[in-house]
Design a protein around this motif. Structure first.
Motif, short mmCIF file in Angstrom:
data_model
loop_
_atom_site.label_atom_id
_atom_site.label_comp_id
_atom_site.label_asym_id
_atom_site.label_seq_id
_atom_site.Cartn_x
_atom_site.Cartn_y
_atom_site.Cartn_z
N VAL A 24 51.21 -25.14 -9.09
CA VAL A 24 51.20 -25.88 -9.97
C VAL A 24 52.59 -24.96 -10.25
N LYS A 25 53.66 -24.88 -11.29
CA LYS A 25 54.53 -24.02 -10.96
C LYS A 25 54.28 -23.01 -12.54
N PRO A 26 54.78 -21.97 -11.73
CA PRO A 26 55.68 -21.99 -10.59
C PRO A 26 55.25 -21.44 -8.62
N SER A 27 54.39 -21.92 -9.13
CA SER A 27 54.09 -21.86 -7.44
C SER A 27 54.77 -23.12 -6.83
N ALA A 35 78.37 -11.59 3.26
CA ALA A 35 77.83 -12.42 5.26
C ALA A 35 76.29 -14.03 4.65
N LYS A 36 76.48 -14.63 5.48
CA LYS A 36 75.64 -16.15 4.75
C LYS A 36 74.31 -15.45 4.66
N VAL A 37 74.01 -15.65 3.45
CA VAL A 37 72.37 -16.04 3.17
C VAL A 37 71.66 -16.92 2.83
N ASP A 38 70.49 -17.04 3.61
CA ASP A 38 69.41 -18.61 3.38
C ASP A 38 68.06 -17.30 3.56
N GLY A 39 67.77 -17.64 2.59
CA GLY A 39 66.24 -17.26 2.21
C GLY A 39 65.33 -18.28 1.42
N GLY A 40 63.98 -18.32 1.93
CA GLY A 40 63.10 -19.17 1.33
C GLY A 40 61.61 -18.61 1.53
N TRP A 41 60.98 -19.29 -0.08
CA TRP A 41 60.31 -18.56 0.02
C TRP A 41 59.25 -19.21 -0.50
N ILE A 42 57.95 -18.73 -0.67
CA ILE A 42 56.51 -19.51 -1.06
C ILE A 42 55.38 -18.88 -1.81
N VAL A 43 55.81 -19.39 -3.13
CA VAL A 43 55.26 -18.40 -4.37
C VAL A 43 53.68 -18.95 -4.18
N LEU A 44 52.46 -18.32 -3.82
CA LEU A 44 51.12 -18.97 -3.69
C LEU A 44 50.31 -19.47 -4.86
N PRO A 45 49.32 -19.93 -5.42
CA PRO A 45 48.78 -19.82 -6.53
C PRO A 45 47.97 -18.64 -6.90
#
Length: 218
Positions: free
Chosen positions: A152-155, A167-177
Protein backbone atom coordinates in the motif's frame (compact mmCIF):
# COMPACT_ATOMS: atom_id res chain seq x y z
CA UNK A 1 -78.67 -53.26 -94.15
CA UNK A 2 -76.35 -54.14 -91.23
CA UNK A 3 -75.03 -50.88 -89.65
CA UNK A 4 -73.33 -52.43 -86.59
CA UNK A 5 -69.98 -52.69 -88.40
CA UNK A 6 -69.38 -48.93 -88.88
CA UNK A 7 -70.65 -48.15 -85.36
CA UNK A 8 -68.37 -50.69 -83.83
CA UNK A 9 -65.44 -49.28 -85.79
CA UNK A 10 -66.30 -45.73 -84.65
CA UNK A 11 -66.60 -46.83 -81.02
CA UNK A 12 -63.23 -48.56 -81.15
CA UNK A 13 -61.68 -45.41 -82.62
CA UNK A 14 -63.12 -43.29 -79.81
CA UNK A 15 -61.86 -45.66 -77.14
CA UNK A 16 -58.39 -45.68 -78.73
CA UNK A 17 -58.31 -41.87 -78.81
CA UNK A 18 -59.34 -41.64 -75.13
CA UNK A 19 -56.63 -44.17 -74.23
CA UNK A 20 -53.93 -42.19 -76.04
CA UNK A 21 -55.01 -38.91 -74.41
CA UNK A 22 -54.92 -40.55 -70.97
CA UNK A 23 -51.46 -42.04 -71.63
CA UNK A 24 -50.06 -38.66 -72.77
CA UNK A 25 -51.38 -36.86 -69.68
CA UNK A 26 -49.89 -39.51 -67.40
CA UNK A 27 -46.49 -39.22 -69.11
CA UNK A 28 -46.34 -35.39 -68.71
CA UNK A 29 -47.39 -35.55 -65.08
CA UNK A 30 -44.75 -38.16 -64.33
CA UNK A 31 -42.02 -36.06 -66.00
CA UNK A 32 -42.91 -32.99 -63.99
CA UNK A 33 -42.80 -34.92 -60.74
CA UNK A 34 -39.14 -35.76 -61.37
CA UNK A 35 -37.98 -32.21 -62.00
CA UNK A 36 -39.09 -31.70 -65.59
CA UNK A 37 -41.33 -28.96 -66.95
CA UNK A 38 -43.70 -28.97 -69.88
CA UNK A 39 -40.92 -28.06 -72.30
CA UNK A 40 -38.83 -31.03 -71.23
CA UNK A 41 -36.21 -28.88 -69.43
CA UNK A 42 -34.92 -30.45 -66.21
CA UNK A 43 -34.89 -28.21 -63.10
CA UNK A 44 -32.86 -28.94 -60.00
CA UNK A 45 -34.42 -28.70 -56.55
CA UNK A 46 -32.69 -26.62 -53.82
CA UNK A 47 -30.00 -28.56 -51.93
CA UNK A 48 -29.94 -28.31 -48.15
CA UNK A 49 -26.61 -27.08 -46.75
CA UNK A 50 -25.41 -29.77 -44.37
CA UNK A 51 -21.90 -28.37 -43.85
CA UNK A 52 -20.74 -27.84 -40.26
CA UNK A 53 -20.49 -24.15 -39.25
CA UNK A 54 -16.91 -22.96 -38.75
CA UNK A 55 -15.78 -23.01 -35.15
CA UNK A 56 -14.94 -19.56 -33.71
CA UNK A 57 -11.20 -18.95 -33.52
CA UNK A 58 -9.17 -17.34 -30.79
CA UNK A 59 -8.70 -17.98 -27.11
CA UNK A 60 -11.70 -17.06 -24.91
CA UNK A 61 -11.09 -13.82 -23.10
CA UNK A 62 -10.41 -14.45 -19.42
CA UNK A 63 -10.23 -12.19 -16.41
CA UNK A 64 -6.69 -11.14 -15.43
CA UNK A 65 -5.81 -10.76 -11.73
CA UNK A 66 -6.66 -7.36 -10.19
CA UNK A 67 -4.16 -4.54 -10.53
CA UNK A 68 -1.89 -4.50 -7.47
CA UNK A 69 1.63 -3.95 -6.16
CA UNK A 70 3.61 -6.40 -4.03
CA UNK A 71 6.82 -6.04 -2.03
CA UNK A 72 8.75 -8.41 0.22
CA UNK A 73 12.02 -10.14 0.98
CA UNK A 74 13.73 -13.31 -0.10
CA UNK A 75 13.42 -16.24 2.29
CA UNK A 76 17.09 -15.87 3.30
CA UNK A 77 16.49 -12.15 4.04
CA UNK A 78 19.43 -11.08 1.87
CA UNK A 79 17.44 -9.30 -0.88
CA UNK A 80 14.10 -7.76 -1.74
CA UNK A 81 11.57 -8.32 -4.54
CA UNK A 82 8.76 -6.08 -5.76
CA UNK A 83 6.14 -6.84 -8.42
CA UNK A 84 3.72 -4.38 -10.02
CA UNK A 85 0.75 -5.72 -12.03
CA UNK A 86 -1.57 -3.89 -14.39
CA UNK A 87 -4.09 -5.44 -16.83
CA UNK A 88 -2.40 -8.83 -17.05
CA UNK A 89 1.13 -7.39 -17.37
CA UNK A 90 3.82 -7.32 -14.69
CA UNK A 91 7.17 -5.69 -14.02
CA UNK A 92 9.39 -6.83 -11.15
CA UNK A 93 12.63 -5.74 -9.51
CA UNK A 94 15.08 -7.90 -7.59
CA UNK A 95 17.74 -6.12 -5.55
CA UNK A 96 20.24 -7.03 -2.83
CA UNK A 97 21.07 -3.38 -2.06
CA UNK A 98 24.75 -3.80 -2.95
CA UNK A 99 25.68 -4.97 -6.42
CA UNK A 100 23.08 -7.43 -7.75
CA UNK A 101 19.80 -6.36 -9.32
CA UNK A 102 17.49 -7.28 -12.18
CA UNK A 103 14.44 -5.76 -13.85
CA UNK A 104 12.02 -8.37 -15.20
CA UNK A 105 8.74 -8.23 -17.09
CA UNK A 106 6.11 -10.46 -18.68
CA UNK A 107 2.48 -11.58 -18.53
CA UNK A 108 0.31 -12.63 -15.60
CA UNK A 109 -1.97 -15.56 -16.47
CA UNK A 110 -5.62 -15.71 -15.45
CA UNK A 111 -4.75 -18.27 -12.75
CA UNK A 112 -2.29 -15.82 -11.15
CA UNK A 113 0.87 -17.51 -12.39
CA UNK A 114 3.66 -15.54 -14.04
CA UNK A 115 7.02 -16.14 -15.71
CA UNK A 116 8.92 -12.89 -16.03
CA UNK A 117 12.25 -12.49 -17.79
CA UNK A 118 15.12 -10.00 -17.66
CA UNK A 119 18.57 -9.42 -19.10
CA UNK A 120 21.27 -12.11 -19.13
CA UNK A 121 18.78 -14.94 -18.67
CA UNK A 122 17.29 -13.69 -15.39
CA UNK A 123 13.81 -15.01 -14.64
CA UNK A 124 11.10 -14.86 -12.01
CA UNK A 125 8.56 -17.66 -11.60
CA UNK A 126 5.73 -16.79 -9.26
CA UNK A 127 2.06 -17.16 -8.42
CA UNK A 128 -0.49 -15.06 -6.59
CA UNK A 129 -1.60 -16.86 -3.43
CA UNK A 130 -4.21 -14.91 -1.53
CA UNK A 131 -2.73 -11.47 -0.87
CA UNK A 132 0.85 -12.54 -1.60
CA UNK A 133 3.09 -13.49 -4.49
CA UNK A 134 5.35 -16.46 -3.84
CA UNK A 135 8.04 -17.73 -6.17
CA UNK A 136 11.68 -17.83 -7.14
CA UNK A 137 14.16 -15.53 -8.85
CA UNK A 138 17.07 -16.93 -10.88
CA UNK A 139 20.03 -14.71 -11.70
CA UNK A 140 23.18 -16.30 -13.05
CA UNK A 141 23.67 -19.54 -11.18
CA UNK A 142 21.87 -18.41 -8.02
CA UNK A 143 18.23 -18.92 -7.02
CA UNK A 144 16.28 -17.07 -4.32
CA UNK A 145 12.86 -17.96 -2.95
CA UNK A 146 10.70 -14.98 -2.02
CA UNK A 147 7.35 -13.92 -0.58
CA UNK A 148 5.94 -10.47 -1.38
CA UNK A 149 2.79 -9.15 0.28
CA UNK A 150 0.42 -6.53 -1.10
CA UNK A 151 1.99 -3.09 -0.92
CA UNK A 152 0.00 0.00 0.00
CA UNK A 153 1.48 3.36 -1.02
CA UNK A 154 4.01 4.63 -0.26
CA UNK A 155 5.31 1.05 -0.22
CA UNK A 156 6.15 -0.39 -3.62
CA UNK A 157 8.55 -0.02 -6.52
CA UNK A 158 10.32 3.18 -7.67
CA UNK A 159 12.82 4.07 -10.37
CA UNK A 160 14.80 7.12 -11.51
CA UNK A 161 16.67 7.40 -14.80
CA UNK A 162 18.47 10.64 -15.50
CA UNK A 163 21.89 12.28 -15.87
CA UNK A 164 23.78 13.79 -12.94
CA UNK A 165 27.06 15.71 -13.40
CA UNK A 166 27.67 14.10 -16.77
CA UNK A 167 27.05 10.55 -15.55
CA UNK A 168 24.10 8.39 -16.54
CA UNK A 169 22.15 7.51 -13.41
CA UNK A 170 19.74 4.58 -13.16
CA UNK A 171 18.32 3.81 -9.73
CA UNK A 172 15.80 1.32 -8.40
CA UNK A 173 14.16 1.28 -4.94
CA UNK A 174 11.88 -1.17 -3.15
CA UNK A 175 10.02 0.41 -0.24
CA UNK A 176 8.84 -2.38 2.05
CA UNK A 177 5.67 -2.28 4.17
CA UNK A 178 7.71 -1.71 7.36
CA UNK A 179 9.22 1.45 5.82
CA UNK A 180 12.66 -0.01 5.14
CA UNK A 181 14.21 0.43 1.69
CA UNK A 182 16.43 -1.68 -0.54
CA UNK A 183 17.90 -0.16 -3.68
CA UNK A 184 20.81 0.26 -6.06
CA UNK A 185 21.93 3.28 -8.06
CA UNK A 186 24.13 2.75 -11.10
CA UNK A 187 26.37 5.55 -12.25
CA UNK A 188 27.50 4.83 -15.81
CA UNK A 189 26.74 1.15 -15.14
CA UNK A 190 28.60 0.89 -11.81
CA UNK A 191 26.28 -0.29 -8.99
CA UNK A 192 26.27 1.05 -5.42
CA UNK A 193 23.84 1.17 -2.52
CA UNK A 194 21.07 3.66 -3.25
CA UNK A 195 20.63 6.70 -0.99
CA UNK A 196 17.34 6.88 0.84
CA UNK A 197 14.41 8.40 -1.02
CA UNK A 198 11.38 10.24 0.33
CA UNK A 199 8.45 7.93 -0.56
CA UNK A 200 5.95 10.79 -0.27
CA UNK A 201 7.60 12.88 -3.00
CA UNK A 202 10.04 10.47 -4.65
CA UNK A 203 12.88 12.92 -4.04
CA UNK A 204 16.36 11.48 -3.51
CA UNK A 205 19.77 13.16 -3.33
CA UNK A 206 22.28 11.69 -5.81
CA UNK A 207 25.79 13.17 -5.86
CA UNK A 208 24.49 16.44 -4.48
CA UNK A 209 21.63 16.77 -6.98
CA UNK A 210 17.98 16.08 -6.23
CA UNK A 211 16.54 13.37 -8.43
CA UNK A 212 12.88 12.29 -8.54
CA UNK A 213 12.08 8.58 -8.47
CA UNK A 214 8.64 7.61 -9.73
CA UNK A 215 6.41 4.58 -9.05
CA UNK A 216 6.92 1.80 -11.60
CA UNK A 217 4.02 0.14 -13.42
CA UNK A 218 3.96 -2.09 -16.54
Amino acid sequence: MNRSGPLLTLLCGLLLALFMLSLNATTETGGASYGGDASGTTTSSPTKDTSTPAEPTGKPVGTPPPNADYAGRTDDDTSAVSVSMRDGKAVAYFCDGRDTESWLKGNVEDDGSMRLTGKHGAKLDGRITGKKVRGTVDIGEETWKFTAGKAVKPSGLYRATTEVRGAKVDGGWIVLPDGSQVGIVKRDGKPAKAPRLDPRTGAVLVDGDTVTARPVTP
